[in-house]
Design an enzyme around this catalytic site. Structure first.
Site, PDB file in Angstrom:
ATOM      1  N   GLU A   1      -2.084   1.897   8.936  1.00 21.05           N
ATOM      2  CA  GLU A   1      -0.801   1.288   8.561  1.00 21.05           C
ATOM      3  C   GLU A   1      -0.758  -0.226   8.731  1.00 21.05           C
ATOM      4  OE1 GLU A   1      -0.397   5.469   8.828  1.00 21.05           O
ATOM      5  OE2 GLU A   1      -1.043   4.088  10.418  1.00 21.05           O
TER       6      GLU A   1
ATOM      7  N   GLU B   1       1.142  17.673   3.750  1.00 18.30           N
ATOM      8  CA  GLU B   1      -0.253  17.234   3.823  1.00 18.30           C
ATOM      9  C   GLU B   1      -1.039  17.648   2.587  1.00 18.30           C
ATOM     10  OE1 GLU B   1      -0.061  15.336   7.668  1.00 18.30           O
ATOM     11  OE2 GLU B   1      -1.412  15.227   5.959  1.00 18.30           O
TER      12      GLU B   1
ATOM     13  N   THR C   1       1.305   7.767  -0.086  1.00 17.80           N
ATOM     14  CA  THR C   1       1.233   7.508   1.348  1.00 17.80           C
ATOM     15  C   THR C   1      -0.131   7.844   1.950  1.00 17.80           C
ATOM     16  OG1 THR C   1       2.567   7.668   3.369  1.00 17.80           O
ATOM     17  CG2 THR C   1       2.032   9.735   2.218  1.00 17.80           C
TER      18      THR C   1
END
Length: 643
Positions: free
Chosen positions: A532, A265, A618
């Site tokens: 997403e 993260e 990402t």
């Protein structure tokens, strides 16, 4: 006082014994010194150090103290102040247990359970060494940087094939599309203004209670929403807000944290966010900060295999595996989602150590056997072997595959190793995981040692875009096949939205017992502002310019406005199948970084961050393609990638 003379012992004899005692004590002290010297300075002494050093100096790796199921049951219990759906009830292994969702591409920061180390637990061997190692790494970085020319942002800009922000900031000529883009910009400003008013400097906003959330996932680092928003604010032209964020980084971003952080993260949000802010703006502040932070992540790789552990203390450098992780293993999506950022840390610093770390991961993965050509989700950082055969393109596995194709694209299509790994993996995925429902929907099942679980997570919906951007570079006769597969998966993910009452998709949906693209379990019905599905819309729009992708994106905007917008920000909801909204009181930082950015790009012209020059990590932070023909005189990673 009179000393009585012992019979049979002369004065000279007594003096001799005293000398012997002195020699013996001298020898004994020397032996003790030698032992302790070996204990602390020989290379393999770390296990012995554990015996003598305090817990603050060396912390044990935690693997759950009870069974794996017990650990996951502990994780299932949400804290009242956090998102109640941080974990689904889906079985993790054949033995049962709950799998934490969001690990991999993005974990919600409201999911506190995995942010804590489980109490007790069995210490794992071969702990990461800290302290002096960190200083050595810093010295190494300084030595390399001193010997190389500084990275030139002006030269970098000249190497771009197209202007980064397009002719007019990507503003579309079509009035309807332009109006929709302005709406996305208004949503970003609304989310940002409320964060600034009620949670400034904290990691995220709680919009219902109008306060900030910190959490433990970033190891004491603060301002996750600020770092995640820098590039979004900049490309949207919200320059006053961007300047406020930059000033906070200058004055308040404290990297001296001594907390326990998720390597994954911190990398995707903080490292990725600072890198993209630097490349977009040329502000040296961001470059200096990200290189300082990058050094703090290196000790996580000090394992027998070089596979990093998932949790690191940013102050001491000590690392360990997640307490819930199977047998103390590392997670595929976590150690596989470092490559893009670490290549750019080498690019900016001139230090090849970052590239060496991620290339070592590649080498190990290429060497070990893969069941049916698939990559399981759990790997031991000690033995370098798979721990169990669970494969998912959703949580725990997802962004590993994404980073393979993006590593190839970011290398200006020279990283042949990444290309080969990606297309081999995609072939195995097609052979084992791609399924067609009775209703004609294409989906990606999960694989458990050869047995399929017919469900697909929201996290796996990024794969439509991933397969799409890789279509051109596979076998020529498969180009259309890959574009068709990408479109089919994106369509299925849209169906998961369209079949809910709110027109927002659930965390996971199934294709069994008559269900199609629908959550059948209460624990899967929540939506936490995830990006997403919209991410795939954006990529498919750029690849095909089919207007349905913009139409689908606008449907999502209307649903977000109706069900997730509250008085003081945006909040996730607990059940997408009911019109009575139950909000989770969390404005995730990835909503600002990804969901709104991908929507803005969807309604912009393609010349805003053109794909010829940029890849998105990402967390949707844009990182530039390294055009080697232009930058070849200062690319320390080139030899390693080609060798």
């Amino acid at each position: 006082m009179v000393f009585r003379k012992l019979p049979g012992v002369s004065a000279s004899g007594m003096g001799l014994r005293l000398s012997q005692k002195f020699v013996f004590l001298l020898f004994l002290s020397g032996l003790v010194t030698l032992c302790f010297g070996a204990l602390f300075f020989l290379p393999d002494s770390v296990r012995l150090k554990r015996i003598f050093m305090s817990k603050t100096e060396i912390q044990p790796v935690t693997v759950g103290s009870g069974s794996e199921n017990d650990a996951r049951e502990h994780l299932k219990r949400p804290r009242e102040q956090d998102h109640p759906r941080g974990v689904t009830s889906a079985k993790e292994t054949s033995g049962g247990g709950a799998r934490p969702k969001g690990l991999g591409r993005k974990r919600p920061t409201s999911y506190e359970a995995t942010e804590e180390r489980l109490p007790g637990g069995k210490a794992q061997e071969d702990l990461t060494q800290s302290g002096s190692n960190v200083e050595v790494e810093k010295a190494t970085l300084s030595d390399h940087a001193a010997g190389l020319d500084a990275f030139s942002h002006k030269k970098f800009q000249k190497c771009l094939l197209k202007p980064m922000l397009g002719r007019d900031g990507g503003k579309p000529g079509d009035p309807k599309t332009s109006e929709r883009r302005e709406k996305i910009k208004e949503m970003m400003k609304f989310a940002w203004d409320n964060y600034k008013q009620y949670a400034w400097g904290k990691n995220e906003l709680r919009p219902l209670t109008k306060n900030g959330h910190i959490g433990n996932m970033f190891g004491g680092l603060r301002g996750a929403s600020i770092i995640d928003s820098l590039d979004t604010l900049y490309i949207m032209g919200l320059l006053d807000e961007y300047n406020d964020a930059k000033e906070w980084v200058r004055t308040s971003l404290d990297l001296t944290s001594n907390g326990e952080a998720s390597l994954f993260e911190v990398n995707i949000r903080y490292v990725g966010g600072l890198l993209s802010a630097y490349y977009l703006t040329g502000e040296e502040l961001f470059k200096n900060k990200v290189l300082q932070l990058g050094q703090k992540l290196l000790p996580a790789f000090n394992t027998p295999t070089g596979i990093p552990r998932g949790v690191i203390n940013l102050g001491s450098g000590t690392s360990w595996s997640w307490g819930w992780s199977s047998a103390g293993s590392s997670i595929l999506a976590e150690f596989g989602t470092l490559h893009l950022e670490f290549i750019h840390l080498t690019e900016l610093s001139g230090d090849p150590v970052y590239t060496e770390k991620v290339m070592n991961i590649r080498k190990l993965l290429n060497k070990i056997e893969k069941p049916q050509g698939l990559y399981p989700n759990f790997l031991s950082p000690v033995s370098g072997n798979w721990v169990q055969h669970h494969v998912s393109i959703g949580g725990l596995g997802d962004s590993f595959y994404e980073y393979l194709i993006k590593s190839y694209l970011m290398s200006d299509k020279t990283d042949e190793d990444a290309k080969q790994m990606y297309y081999s993996a995609l072939e195995a995925i097609e052979a084992n995981l791609v399924q067609k429902s009775p209703g004609g929907l294409t989906y990606l099942a999960e694989w458990r040692g050869g047995i399929l679980d017919h469900k697909m997570g929201h996290l796996a919906c990024f794969s439509g875009g991933m397969i799409g951007i890789g279509a051109d570079d596979g076998a020529p006769d498969k180009r259309q096949h890959y574009l068709d597969l990408a479109a089919e998966i994106t369509h299925t993910c849209h169906e998961s939205y369209d079949r809910s009452a709110t027109k927002l998709g659930p965390e996971a949906f199934r294709f069994d017992s008559g269900a199609e693209a629908t959550a059948t379990r209460l624990s899967d019905r929540y939506y936490i502002l995830r990006p997403e599905v919209i991410e795939s819309y954006m990529y498919m729009w750029r690849l095909t310019h089919d207007p349905k992708y913009r139409d689908w994106g606008w449907e999502a905007v209307e649903a977000l406005e109706q069900h997730c917008r509250v008085e003081s920000g945006f909040s996730g909801i607990r059940d997408v199948y009911t019109m009575t909204d139950s909000h989770d009181n969390m404005q995730q930082s990835f909503f600002l970084s990804e969901t709104l950015k991908y929507l803005y790009l969807l309604f912009s012209d393609d010349d805003l961050l053109p794909l010829e020059d940029w890849v998105f990590n990402t967390e949707a932070h844009p990182l530039p393609v390294v055009h080697k023909s232009c930058m070849q005189d200062r690319s320390p990673q080139d030899k390693m990638l080609s060798g």
